[in-house]
Design a protein around this motif. Structure first.
Motif, short mmCIF file in Angstrom:
data_model
loop_
_atom_site.label_atom_id
_atom_site.label_comp_id
_atom_site.label_asym_id
_atom_site.label_seq_id
_atom_site.Cartn_x
_atom_site.Cartn_y
_atom_site.Cartn_z
N GLN A 1 0.83 -1.21 0.00
CA GLN A 1 0.00 0.00 0.00
C GLN A 1 0.87 1.26 0.00
OE1 GLN A 1 -3.02 0.02 3.10
NE2 GLN A 1 -3.01 -2.21 3.14
N ARG A 2 1.90 1.26 0.85
CA ARG A 2 2.77 2.44 0.94
C ARG A 2 3.43 2.71 -0.40
NH1 ARG A 2 8.55 1.89 3.61
NH2 ARG A 2 8.80 0.97 1.56
N ASP A 3 3.96 1.67 -1.03
CA ASP A 3 4.66 1.85 -2.30
C ASP A 3 3.70 2.18 -3.43
OD1 ASP A 3 6.98 1.40 -0.99
OD2 ASP A 3 7.56 -0.40 -2.08
N LEU A 4 2.46 1.69 -3.35
CA LEU A 4 1.47 2.05 -4.35
C LEU A 4 1.21 3.56 -4.32
CD1 LEU A 4 -0.62 1.31 -6.49
CD2 LEU A 4 -2.24 0.82 -4.64
N ARG A 5 1.13 4.12 -3.14
CA ARG A 5 0.92 5.55 -3.02
C ARG A 5 2.14 6.34 -3.49
NH1 ARG A 5 -2.40 2.91 -0.16
NH2 ARG A 5 -4.38 3.75 0.55
N ARG A 6 3.33 5.83 -3.16
CA ARG A 6 4.56 6.49 -3.63
C ARG A 6 4.65 6.42 -5.15
NH1 ARG A 6 8.84 3.33 -2.08
NH2 ARG A 6 10.26 4.95 -2.79
#
Length: 614
Positions: free
Chosen positions: A547-552
């Motif tokens: 999720q974090r990397d998807l947002r990044r």
């Protein structure tokens, strides 16, 4: 801050100037270049342009990096095993900087370090001081043809320390749910083993065991060199920057080593080291995605986010069967107490440390001395502490979800549901139950969470409502507005309508037990409008680092703001519809909607079983 492509434009000038110097190191002090955030393809060229570059961090007076925050600088120094103590006073008031020297082809490149001196007549940095400065200091000096003072570019300045221990980064506030509808029942009374009382929390706490030994220098033999030649190639998907671009299975071949890394990450969280938590999350995701059993440190070193520190930990684990840092953390009394408090639902690392500061050492202390000081959610977390830690089998997860859908359908037909979280990623057991409920009629999802939670409470399945939100309905079920890069944090990872509840099966054999023996479970019910249900399913299915990397990825590569309530443009704030088909029709089902989100973002489809980033 200039990019590496900006640096390339000055290459000819720099190289022409430097090649005329007999000893270019007489100008710049020894500089160590951090590779962080620099394109690997451009790093060698940049290194060649720095006249006094050193690859030994121990002899560097200036650490050059594409970073801008002190917290990041501290993390990089820690990663390089450079322990420092911040210089106070010396960096806040400086004598007037020395006159800048204009560069010429006959001059070496001097650096104005007067602003780093301890007094006005010393032109060199104070002995034993390390300075982390922005990369733009070097590029600006080159482009302007003169050495610029360091102060305008300084990120961090500190004294080198002889020992290798660093202070913990101050923790951030925990996000604890506040809204609730019922008072908890009587406080728990079961006694537990206690730890010694009378200790206060040391904000600079280090483990009570002896400090870790510096790892021995790793030497590579000829046979090891031959081994490395025959190691499996790094898969192409591991050359990507974001974990959302890689397949990551739930049972990776290196799960034993991953458990060691996760233990270290938890320790970092307990001590408030948020940068360390993110760094370990990145390397955990990379190791989890590696499809082969690690056999050599060379494999680890080539994984994204895994540098010398992780390589050293792997070598230690491979040699000894354990990691010393993990074993010492298990014996550390303070960390054991912090972990106990951290596992209370509704308590984050900041609150856990606050409990410790108050002298509490177990759950009984909380009940006896601080029960009235707890929020209602924390009281429920303490009351059902042991039950919330129990894992939930897949069959029970499915049973709970079926009950939720059944009650939704009693209110109105046509609701659809998907079980998300670890269950959908293929986990054999779950910590809680997460479901996304939707309906093709927008009116059916508007403020529906109140009706559904009320129905389940009346049926006896919901015993406590920890938090309930209708934020999505309150704004007309539109995706979360984008307020620009300067907006204040705190919106959470989504703003959908949801109810976070305590669940207990109300059916039991009353002839065998007078009270309900069924365990209390944590259940999250999420309501999503059909037009953005794909985003909701993506957000609630994928593991945390995914999720974090998807947002990044969305922010950096697409200039988009991803939220489980939808996608917005970072350029003009408009809603980006990724789920409507080319014919203008909505998605026929939730899976199709989810697949369209991946396609619309330019990502290769990853089924839920491949999103276990740890």
């Amino acid at each position: 801050m200039p990019s590496c492509s900006d640096i390339a434009g000055t290459s000819f000038y720099v190289l022409t100037l430097l090649t005329k110097q007999k000893d270019v190191r007489t100008g710049f002090p020894p500089i160590y270049l951090l590779p962080t955030h620099i394109d690997p393809d451009q790093l060698p060229e940049l290194q060649s342009q720095i006249p006094s570059l050193t690859y030994d961090i121990g002899e560097a007076e200036v650490v050059l990096g594409k970073i801008s925050k002190k917290q990041r600088a501290l993390f990089e120094l820690r990663r390089l095993k450079i322990a420092t103590e911040e210089v106070h006073g010396e960096g806040s008031s400086h004598p007037p900087p020395a006159k800048r020297r204009r560069l010429s082809s006959n001059d070496a490149l001097p650096v104005d370090v007067s602003s780093t001196a301890s007094d006005g007549d010393d032109d060199q940095p104070k002995k034993g001081v390390v300075q982390v400065v922005k990369l733009s200091w070097f590029t600006d000096s080159v482009s302007r043809g003169e050495i610029l003072p360091l102060d305008d570019y300084l990120v961090y300045r500190g004294h080198r320390l002889s020992d290798q221990h660093t202070k913990a980064i101050p923790p951030h506030s925990a996000d604890i749910p506040r809204s609730a509808k019922e008072d908890p029942r009587e406080p728990p009374t079961a006694k537990r083993d206690t730890l010694p009382r009378g200790h206060s929390l040391d904000p600079h706490h280090t483990m009570t065991a002896a400090p870790l030994k510096r790892p021995a220098l790793i030497q590579e033999t000829t046979s090891e060199h031959e081994i490395k030649k025959h190691l499996p190639p790094i898969p192409n998907f591991l050359h990507t920057r974001y974990s959302c671009q890689r397949p990551t299975l739930s049972d990776p071949p290196n799960s034993a080593f991953l458990e060691q890394l996760k233990e270290i990450r938890t320790t970092r969280a307990l001590l408030g080291d948020n940068v360390g938590v993110r760094a370990y999350s990145t390397c955990i995701a990379a190791v989890a995605a590696y499809p082969y059993l690690l056999s050599h440190r060379g494999e680890v070193d080539h994984l994204p986010g895994c540098g010398a520190k992780i390589t050293s930990l792997f070598q230690e684990w491979k040699t000894n069967g354990c990691v010393e840092e993990v074993e010492k953390a298990k014996l550390d009394a303070q960390l054991s107490v912090l972990r106990l408090f951290y596992e209370i639902w509704g308590v984050g690392e900041t609150t856990a440390q606050e409990f410790y500061k108050r002298g509490w050492r177990d759950l009984d202390d909380i009940v006896e001395y601080g029960w009235d000081q707890l929020s209602r959610v924390q009281q429920i977390g303490v009351k059902y502490y042991d039950e919330f830690l129990l894992r939930i089998p897949r069959a029970e997860v499915k049973s709970i979800a079926d009950v939720i859908l059944e009650h939704a359908s009693r209110i109105r037909t046509g609701y659809e549901m998907v079980i998300v979280g670890g269950y959908r990623r293929g986990k054999s057991q779950s910590g809680d139950v997460d479901v996304v409920v939707s309906h093709r009629d927008p009116a059916a999802t508007l403020f529906f969470i109140d009706k559904l939670a009320d129905a389940l409470a009346h049926s006896g399945h919901i015993t406590h409502i920890l938090a309930i939100s209708t934020r999505n309905s309150e704004r007309g079920q539109a995706p979360l507005p984008w307020k620009g890069e300067g907006r204040q944090p705190g919106s959470g990872f989504d703003t959908l309508d949801k109810a976070l509840v305590v669940w207990q099966d109300p059916e039991w054999d009353k002839s065998a037990a007078a009270r309900n023996p069924n365990p209390h479970r944590r259940v999250d019910i999420i309501i999503a409008p059909w037009k953005t249900v794909g985003c909701a399913v993506v957000g609630w299915t994928s593991a945390t680092t995914f999720q974090r990397d998807l947002r990044r990825y969305c922010k950096t590569e697409k200039r988009l703001k991803f939220d489980s309530s939808g996608v917005r443009s970072r350029t003009d704030g408009s809603w980006v519809d990724l789920e409507t088909g080319p014919d203008g029709a909505p998605a026929p089902d939730m899976l199709t909607a989810e697949q369209r989100v991946f396609k619309g973002l330019g990502l290769e489809w990853r089924p839920p079983e491949e999103r276990n980033t740890g």
